[in-house]
Design a protein around this motif. Sequence first.
Motif: not given
Length: 258
Positions: A147, A91, A113, A161, A115-116, A191, A156-157, A164-165, A194
């Motif tokens: 987060l 993350m 992270c 992520c 979400f990956q 965020r 998360c950057y 996706e954004y 998610k």
Amino acid sequence: MKRPLRRVALLQFPGVSCSRDYIQQLKEEGFTDVGLNYEIGLSQFTGAGYNMDQTRQTAEWLEEVGMKMVVFTGYQKYQEPVLRDHPERGMICIGGSGVTRDSDSVVTSTWLCPFQPDNKTEYLSLLTKLIELNSLREIHLNDEAGLGFSNGSFGCYCSFCVSEYESEFGQPPPQKPNWKSQEWWTWIQYRMKKWTDIHTYFRSEIKKKRPDMVVGIAYSPTAVSYSQEPWVAGIDLSQDAKAMDVMCTDPYHNIHYP
């Protein structure tokens, strides 16, 4: 309405408690369940946390005496070995302490992270193995994660992520708080959604195989006591309460925070 009360013994150190005699003793003392922390990666305390073999063996002993199990699982945390080999799976946060990546204070956390896709797949594989245990009654997701961190850094950057954004909103997420900006509010709400969505996904996958399983999240006390700003943590407790079967935390941080 009468509700049954369960008496749960939390087992932390398998060197002490991972034995048939110990389980039998708990049964005789009136405990209905045991709770244990499943060890992922590195344990911060020597000897703490149960590995898969110990968890399976304990589940068998519990079944013998008619007791049940509650398991707390880490996801984002305790993944230092993975991140050493795959730092891109971590993350990425803005601000705070950490390993500085550039002049904008972008830092890599020591957490995954959530979400990956690769991270999701590996965690779901672990959950699938655990829910095969007949004596498992309740499972908690993503132990004490979030987060963001109490030092103010938030994510998360990571490249996934951000991509996706961008695909949804046509621009990268903002990096600096601006409470007068609708873009900033959109990012904060995104965020939080998610966060709830990823745990809802794991819950739904568990329920496909074990409809009877109670699924929850074990929160850090800093999040649920609001010692940490909810927007930093990225956690909307009201939405999580609708999505999960149960929610829990430990009280220990309340000795540090007013």
